[in-house]
Design an enzyme around this catalytic site. Structure first.
Site, short mmCIF file in Angstrom:
data_model
loop_
_atom_site.label_atom_id
_atom_site.label_comp_id
_atom_site.label_asym_id
_atom_site.label_seq_id
_atom_site.Cartn_x
_atom_site.Cartn_y
_atom_site.Cartn_z
N ARG A 1 -1.37 -1.38 -2.04
CA ARG A 1 -0.33 -2.18 -2.40
C ARG A 1 -0.86 -3.48 -3.07
O ARG A 1 -2.07 -3.97 -2.56
CB ARG A 1 0.22 -2.71 -0.98
CG ARG A 1 1.64 -2.12 -0.66
CD ARG A 1 2.05 -2.45 0.74
NE ARG A 1 2.17 -3.71 1.07
CZ ARG A 1 2.65 -3.99 2.54
NH1 ARG A 1 2.88 -3.13 3.20
NH2 ARG A 1 2.52 -5.38 2.70
N ARG B 1 10.90 -13.24 11.00
CA ARG B 1 9.40 -13.43 10.76
C ARG B 1 9.18 -15.04 11.00
O ARG B 1 8.15 -15.59 10.88
CB ARG B 1 9.11 -13.06 9.42
CG ARG B 1 8.19 -11.95 9.14
CD ARG B 1 7.84 -11.80 7.59
NE ARG B 1 6.54 -11.12 7.38
CZ ARG B 1 6.48 -10.16 7.19
NH1 ARG B 1 7.24 -9.18 7.52
NH2 ARG B 1 5.14 -9.66 6.92
N ARG C 1 -1.79 -13.98 4.15
CA ARG C 1 -0.66 -13.37 4.97
C ARG C 1 -1.06 -13.83 6.53
O ARG C 1 0.13 -13.94 7.28
CB ARG C 1 -0.37 -11.82 4.65
CG ARG C 1 0.21 -11.59 3.45
CD ARG C 1 -0.02 -10.39 2.82
NE ARG C 1 0.18 -9.40 3.59
CZ ARG C 1 -0.30 -7.98 3.46
NH1 ARG C 1 -0.76 -7.70 2.71
NH2 ARG C 1 0.19 -6.96 4.34
N LYS D 1 3.08 -1.90 12.47
CA LYS D 1 4.65 -2.01 12.48
C LYS D 1 5.23 -0.61 11.74
O LYS D 1 6.02 0.15 12.40
CB LYS D 1 4.96 -3.21 12.05
CG LYS D 1 4.73 -4.50 12.56
CD LYS D 1 5.39 -5.56 11.95
CE LYS D 1 5.12 -6.06 10.83
NZ LYS D 1 3.80 -6.24 10.53
N ARG E 1 -6.04 0.32 3.61
CA ARG E 1 -4.68 1.14 3.54
C ARG E 1 -4.57 1.55 2.19
O ARG E 1 -4.54 1.12 1.28
CB ARG E 1 -3.43 0.11 4.04
CG ARG E 1 -2.26 0.64 3.69
CD ARG E 1 -0.92 0.07 4.45
NE ARG E 1 -0.95 -1.48 3.99
CZ ARG E 1 -0.29 -2.32 4.68
NH1 ARG E 1 0.46 -2.07 5.79
NH2 ARG E 1 -0.36 -3.32 4.19
P1 AP5 Z 1 1.06 -0.56 8.86
O1 AP5 Z 1 1.47 0.49 10.00
O2 AP5 Z 1 1.00 -0.29 7.47
O3 AP5 Z 1 1.15 -2.11 9.25
P2 AP5 Z 1 2.14 -3.01 9.15
O4 AP5 Z 1 2.08 -3.61 10.52
O5 AP5 Z 1 3.50 -2.24 8.82
O6 AP5 Z 1 1.46 -4.09 8.12
P3 AP5 Z 1 2.01 -4.47 6.89
O7 AP5 Z 1 1.01 -5.09 5.92
O8 AP5 Z 1 3.05 -3.86 6.32
O9 AP5 Z 1 2.77 -5.82 7.30
P4 AP5 Z 1 3.19 -6.97 6.68
O10 AP5 Z 1 4.07 -7.44 7.59
O11 AP5 Z 1 2.31 -7.79 5.96
O12 AP5 Z 1 3.95 -6.46 5.43
P5 AP5 Z 1 5.43 -6.23 4.96
O13 AP5 Z 1 5.57 -5.05 4.08
O14 AP5 Z 1 6.15 -6.33 6.37
O15 AP5 Z 1 -0.78 -0.20 9.43
C1 AP5 Z 1 -1.72 -0.92 8.51
C2 AP5 Z 1 -3.04 -0.04 8.27
O16 AP5 Z 1 -3.54 0.44 9.46
C3 AP5 Z 1 -2.59 1.46 7.79
O17 AP5 Z 1 -3.75 1.81 6.77
C4 AP5 Z 1 -2.46 2.42 8.91
O18 AP5 Z 1 -2.65 3.79 8.39
C5 AP5 Z 1 -3.48 1.54 9.95
N1 AP5 Z 1 -3.10 1.96 11.28
C6 AP5 Z 1 -2.02 1.62 11.74
N2 AP5 Z 1 -2.19 1.75 13.18
C7 AP5 Z 1 -3.31 2.03 13.48
C8 AP5 Z 1 -4.03 2.28 14.57
N3 AP5 Z 1 -3.42 2.24 16.07
N4 AP5 Z 1 -5.56 2.56 14.51
C9 AP5 Z 1 -5.97 2.47 13.43
N5 AP5 Z 1 -5.46 2.10 12.01
C10 AP5 Z 1 -4.02 2.27 12.21
O19 AP5 Z 1 5.75 -7.51 4.24
C11 AP5 Z 1 5.00 -7.86 2.93
C12 AP5 Z 1 5.68 -9.16 2.30
O20 AP5 Z 1 6.94 -9.32 2.06
C13 AP5 Z 1 5.22 -10.29 3.16
O21 AP5 Z 1 3.92 -10.98 3.01
C14 AP5 Z 1 6.34 -11.41 2.60
O22 AP5 Z 1 5.92 -11.96 1.59
C15 AP5 Z 1 7.43 -10.44 2.51
N6 AP5 Z 1 8.46 -10.29 3.60
C16 AP5 Z 1 8.71 -9.08 4.29
N7 AP5 Z 1 9.67 -9.43 5.45
C17 AP5 Z 1 9.91 -10.96 5.31
C18 AP5 Z 1 10.70 -11.69 6.07
N8 AP5 Z 1 11.32 -11.13 7.00
N9 AP5 Z 1 10.84 -13.07 5.54
C19 AP5 Z 1 10.02 -13.47 4.58
N10 AP5 Z 1 9.37 -12.64 3.73
C20 AP5 Z 1 9.20 -11.23 4.17
MG MG Z 2 4.52 -2.56 7.00
#
Ligand code: AP5
Ligand code: MG
Length: 206
Positions: free
Chosen positions: A153, A88, A164, A13, A122
Site C-alpha cells: 500500500r 476514528r 498514522r 482489523k 504487509r
Molecule cells: P491488517 O489486518 O491489514 O491491519 P489493519 O488493522 O486493517 O491495519 P490498516 O493499516 O488497514 O489500518 P489503518 O487503520 O491504518 O488503515 P485503513 O485502511 O483503515 O494487518 C496488518 C498486517 O499484520 C498484515 O500484514 C497482516 O497480515 C498482519 N497481521 C494481522 N493480524 C496478525 C496477527 N494476529 N499476527 C501477526 N500478523 C498479523 O485507513 C487508511 C487511511 O484511510 C487512514 O490513514 C486515513 O487517512 C483514511 N481513513 C480511513 N478511515 C477513516 C476514517 N474513519 N476517518 C478518517 N480517515 C479515514
Molecule cells: Mg485495514
C-alpha cells in the site's frame, strides 16, 4: 448485529473483519477500502482522500461520516454491519450514534512498537484485497486465493506509518473510553496468532 472493530493501524482489523463477516453473515465496511477504491477510480472523493491518506492524516469527518451514513442505508445492512476503521474520532462516533445503535465495539489491542513491523511487511492483493505478511509468505508475489498480484500500500512506508500511529494515539484511542462508558467495549489481545485472535473475538461476541 452492529459491530465496530477498533484498533491501531496494523492491529489486524482488516484480517479479522474478513473472517468475522463470513461467520456472522454481515457486510464488512472498511472506510480505508472505500477510499482506496475511490482513489483507484479517480473520483472527486478519491482525489480529496488521497491528499490526506498519503500524509498519514485522517480524511475530514464531514466527508467520511457522509460516506458511512449512505453505506449503512444499503439493504444489506438491514441484518447488521461490521465497521472496520470507522469511527476514528469522537465526532465520527457521535455522528454514528445519531443514526444507528452499536451493539459491540471490539478493541484489538497490540503493543504500538509491534505495529510498524506488521505494517511495513504487509502485502495486499491488488485484485481481492486480502492482506498477507512477508514473515509468513516470504517473497511470494501472487495471491493464494485469486492469483492477483501482491502489492504494498502507498501509505505503508515507514514515515507515513509513524504519522498514522501518532494520529491514532491522539485522535482515535480516546474512543476506547468513549465506548467503555457506553458499556459496549470488548477488549481483545491482538498480540496472538490470527486464529487465536479470531477465536477470542468470536467467544466474546457469542
Ligand atoms: P491488517 O489486518 O491489514 O491491519 P489493519 O488493522 O486493517 O491495519 P490498516 O493499516 O488497514 O489500518 P489503518 O487503520 O491504518 O488503515 P485503513 O485502511 O483503515 O494487518 C496488518 C498486517 O499484520 C498484515 O500484514 C497482516 O497480515 C498482519 N497481521 C494481522 N493480524 C496478525 C496477527 N494476529 N499476527 C501477526 N500478523 C498479523 O485507513 C487508511 C487511511 O484511510 C487512514 O490513514 C486515513 O487517512 C483514511 N481513513 C480511513 N478511515 C477513516 C476514517 N474513519 N476517518 C478518517 N480517515 C479515514
Ligand atoms: Mg485495514
Amino acid at each position: 448485529m452492529n459491530v465496530i472493530l477498533l484498533g491501531a493501524p496494523g492491529a489486524g482489523k482488516g484480517t479479522q473483519a474478513v473472517k468475522l463477516a463470513e461467520k456472522y453473515k454481515i457486510p464488512h465496511i472498511s472506510t480505508g477500502d472505500i477510499f482506496r477504491a475511490n482513489i483507484k477510480g479517480q473520483t472527486p472523493i478519491g482525489i480529496v482522500a488521497k491528499s490526506y491518506i498519503d500524509k498519514g492524516q485522517l480524511v475530514p469527518d464531514e466527508v467520511t461520516v457522509q460516506i458511512v451514513k449512505d453505506r449503512l442505508e444499503d439493504d444489506d445492512c438491514k441484518v447488521g454491519y461490521l465497521l472496520d476503521g470507522f469511527p476514528r474520532t469522537v465526532a465520527q462516533a457521535e455522528a454514528l450514534e445519531k443514526v444507528s445503535k452499536v451493539d459491540a465495539v471490539v478493541n484489538i489491542d497490540v503493543p504500538l512498537e509491534k505495529l510498524l513491523r506488521r505494517i511495513t511487511g504487509r502485502r495486499v492483493c491488488s485484485k481481492c484485497g486480502i492482506s498477507y505478511h512477508i514473515d509468513f509468505i516470504g517473497d511470494v508475489k501472487k495471491c493464494s486465493e485469486c492469483d492477483g498480484e501482491l502489492i504494498q500500500r502507498a501509505d505503508d512506508n515507514e514515515d507515513t506509518v509513524k504519522q498514522r500511529l501518532d494520529v491514532y494515539v491522539k485522535q482515535t484511542a480516546p474512543l476506547i473510553e468513549f465506548y467503555k462508558s457506553r458499556g459496549v467495549l470488548i477488549n481483545v489481545d491482538g498480540d496472538k496468532s490470527v486464529d487465536e485472535v479470531f477465536e477470542s473475538i468470536s467467544e466474546k461476541l457469542g
